[in-house]
Motif scaffolding. Sequence first.
Motif, mmCIF file in Angstrom:
data_model
loop_
_atom_site.group_PDB
_atom_site.id
_atom_site.type_symbol
_atom_site.label_atom_id
_atom_site.label_comp_id
_atom_site.label_asym_id
_atom_site.label_seq_id
_atom_site.Cartn_x
_atom_site.Cartn_y
_atom_site.Cartn_z
ATOM 1 N N LEU A 96 54.643 43.053 16.155
ATOM 2 C CA LEU A 96 53.930 44.296 15.894
ATOM 3 C C LEU A 96 54.092 45.265 17.061
ATOM 4 N N HIS A 97 54.370 46.515 16.734
ATOM 5 C CA HIS A 97 54.558 47.560 17.732
ATOM 6 C C HIS A 97 53.435 48.591 17.628
ATOM 7 N N ILE A 98 53.288 49.401 18.676
ATOM 8 C CA ILE A 98 52.344 50.510 18.647
ATOM 9 C C ILE A 98 52.961 51.631 17.814
ATOM 10 N N LEU A 99 52.200 52.097 16.847
ATOM 11 C CA LEU A 99 52.666 53.099 15.881
ATOM 12 C C LEU A 99 51.878 54.385 16.078
ATOM 13 N N THR A 100 52.567 55.480 16.434
ATOM 14 C CA THR A 100 51.857 56.752 16.614
ATOM 15 C C THR A 100 51.411 57.298 15.264
ATOM 16 N N ARG A 101 50.250 57.972 15.269
ATOM 17 C CA ARG A 101 49.804 58.530 14.000
ATOM 18 C C ARG A 101 49.010 59.829 14.189
ATOM 19 N N LYS A 102 47.757 59.756 14.620
ATOM 20 C CA LYS A 102 46.888 60.928 14.537
ATOM 21 C C LYS A 102 46.335 61.338 15.894
ATOM 22 N N THR A 103 46.176 62.646 16.067
ATOM 23 C CA THR A 103 45.453 63.189 17.209
ATOM 24 C C THR A 103 44.039 63.512 16.740
ATOM 25 N N LEU A 104 43.059 63.003 17.471
ATOM 26 C CA LEU A 104 41.666 63.188 17.060
ATOM 27 C C LEU A 104 41.030 64.430 17.673
ATOM 28 N N GLY A 105 41.597 64.946 18.763
ATOM 29 C CA GLY A 105 41.120 66.197 19.334
ATOM 30 C C GLY A 105 41.899 67.369 18.760
ATOM 31 N N GLY A 106 41.500 68.583 19.152
ATOM 32 C CA GLY A 106 42.196 69.760 18.644
ATOM 33 C C GLY A 106 41.467 71.036 19.003
ATOM 34 N N PHE A 107 41.781 72.099 18.285
ATOM 35 C CA PHE A 107 41.174 73.386 18.592
ATOM 36 C C PHE A 107 39.698 73.395 18.209
ATOM 37 N N GLU A 108 38.895 73.856 19.165
ATOM 38 C CA GLU A 108 37.458 73.964 18.928
ATOM 39 C C GLU A 108 37.215 75.084 17.922
ATOM 40 N N THR A 147 41.597 46.870 20.113
ATOM 41 C CA THR A 147 42.791 46.036 20.058
ATOM 42 C C THR A 147 43.948 46.684 20.805
ATOM 43 N N LEU A 148 44.094 48.003 20.658
ATOM 44 C CA LEU A 148 45.139 48.717 21.388
ATOM 45 C C LEU A 148 44.947 48.548 22.896
ATOM 46 N N ARG A 149 43.728 48.717 23.355
ATOM 47 C CA ARG A 149 43.432 48.562 24.783
ATOM 48 C C ARG A 149 43.732 47.133 25.254
ATOM 49 N N GLU A 150 43.365 46.144 24.447
ATOM 50 C CA GLU A 150 43.592 44.748 24.815
ATOM 51 C C GLU A 150 45.084 44.427 24.901
ATOM 52 N N ILE A 151 45.847 44.907 23.935
ATOM 53 C CA ILE A 151 47.291 44.642 23.947
ATOM 54 C C ILE A 151 47.938 45.268 25.179
ATOM 55 N N LEU A 152 47.598 46.509 25.478
ATOM 56 C CA LEU A 152 48.224 47.186 26.609
ATOM 57 C C LEU A 152 47.777 46.603 27.946
ATOM 58 N N SER A 153 46.624 45.940 27.991
ATOM 59 C CA SER A 153 46.164 45.332 29.240
ATOM 60 C C SER A 153 47.033 44.153 29.655
ATOM 61 N N THR A 154 47.851 43.632 28.759
ATOM 62 C CA THR A 154 48.733 42.503 29.062
ATOM 63 C C THR A 154 50.024 42.927 29.740
ATOM 64 N N SER A 155 50.223 44.246 29.895
ATOM 65 C CA SER A 155 51.466 44.817 30.438
ATOM 66 C C SER A 155 52.633 44.689 29.478
ATOM 67 N N HIS A 156 52.342 44.345 28.247
ATOM 68 C CA HIS A 156 53.352 44.339 27.186
ATOM 69 C C HIS A 156 52.900 45.331 26.117
ATOM 70 N N ASP A 157 53.854 45.808 25.307
ATOM 71 C CA ASP A 157 53.501 46.816 24.305
ATOM 72 C C ASP A 157 53.705 46.318 22.883
ATOM 73 N N TYR A 158 53.644 45.004 22.703
ATOM 74 C CA TYR A 158 53.747 44.448 21.355
ATOM 75 C C TYR A 158 52.858 43.219 21.258
#
Length: 550
Positions: A478-490, A327-338
């Motif tokens: 609805l806006h994009i809401l930052t939350r979690k980083t899924l990568g990190g220190f190995e 859904t995030l990818r689809e929303i951003l593909s419209t050139s809008h961020d909401y």
Amino acid sequence: MDSCDVIVVGGGLAGLVAANELADRGKQVILLDQEAENSLGGQAFWSLGGLFLVDTPEQRRMGIRDSRELALNDWMGSAQFDRKEDFWPRKWAEAYVDFAAGEMRPWLHSMGMRWFPIVGWAERGGGFADGHGNSVPRFHVTWGVGPGTLAPFESRVRAHVKAGRIELRFRHRCSHIITENSIVKGVSGEVLVEDIKDRGQSTSREITGAFELRAPSVLVTSGGIGGNFDLVRKAWPRDRLGEPPREMIAGVPAHVDGRMIAITEAAGGRVINADRMWHYTEGVKNWDPIWPDHGIRILPGPSSMWFDAEGNRLKPPCLPGFDTLSTLREILSTSHDYSWFVMTQKILKKEVALSGSEQNPDFAARSWGQVIRQRLLNKQATPAVEAFKSHGEGFIVANSLEELVDGMNQKGGGLIDLEKLRAQIVARDSQIDNPFTKDAQLMAVHAARNYRGDRLMRTAKPHRLLDPANGPLIAIKLHILTRKTLGGFETDLNGQVLNAQGERIEGLFAAGEVSGFGGGGYHGYNALEGSFLGGCIFSGRQAGRGDAIA
């Protein structure tokens, strides 16, 4: 004391869990945090307290048949591990599912933790049994939400402090991990001025002194980058998700700044999968903010119609609560961020919940009376949701579609065509008269109502949106809401940090979000929800119990 056995950098959930496990083993621990004492527990305090658990009594009482094998299939189908760097993340994923299906619940239960009996069905997936998503409900909301999740660990820490095994040092900001011949020997940093603010509010970074502490082991549990938009944009996976949104709102306080990442890298630690991240598409600006750019996530049921900024209905799997990153990818593909939710009051009342401990005072208070009155007997939505409906800048309430679209265009730049929107809603409404349908979203609604938990509390009976008897109509920007980083220190399964050559760094450990919740990214590309708090608990426990810490 200026020396100890282990220094823990970060007083969030992972740090508390690890400090307890270390102190239980007789280790002398100093726990540092750049915030004041009233922020102990970090971001977990603000959470809904959801935990990914497998094959529990709560599930079985709700008629849910779950298993370790089904959960592992869901996890691996969601993670989609495809990199050589995924060796340790995969190991951590398998170990976490084993924990979630085994010792996790009885261990937490023995510390007094309890869960709401209706298990939530989060992140329902992208369409195939071997792909992303939860096959069954697994989201166990802790009775007492975020504070209730923290309580047993904070209580244990306080007991260890009283016994002299743990020392808490607040307003101590680590700026350097001391190494000698590539072996970690301690940390140094600055003492920040005392600045007691309400939890979550930004505090001063004025320096009043310096410190240096020595220990043979340093455990970094400093969290992610969600409060630092610059770091979020820098790590954004443009090849997979498109350009980052011009406007974002923050799902975490400003102290979730990611500053310990560069500091730990300078000590030799290797970050992997930095481009894997988890940001929500259903964010609303908090009308009563606590931290800068404060956003709240709507936890949606499956019935709201979802439109992009130009009024085009999002296509499956971009349904409410199903596949966040698609859904995030689809929303951003419209050139809008909401984007927009369009619903009725009936859907709002039954399906719109808000994430966060402060938005769910009935669960936070462990009050059955409040839960029943507010969520089952009340004709309105919960008081927190109704407050957003009245005061939230992105909420539009109207008695006609014409009035609704006028409000949407005032708040969104005039991009919505009334008749195009009407045609899409009328087509959806035409599918209501039968218990069968060709509309994929309504199929999902019917399937959801086969689960009695959803039928009771989370999914409205299908009805026509344009029937005035079901109104008023409501639109939510609805806006994009930052939350979690899924990568990190190995890290290995003891939480020991690896360097660029894949070798263990003597004395350096990481747990929680800064380690990708284990191994440098145990979620892979997608999260199944409840695995954030669960990952903090598991990775903190692993590091605290691991035999690699001196």
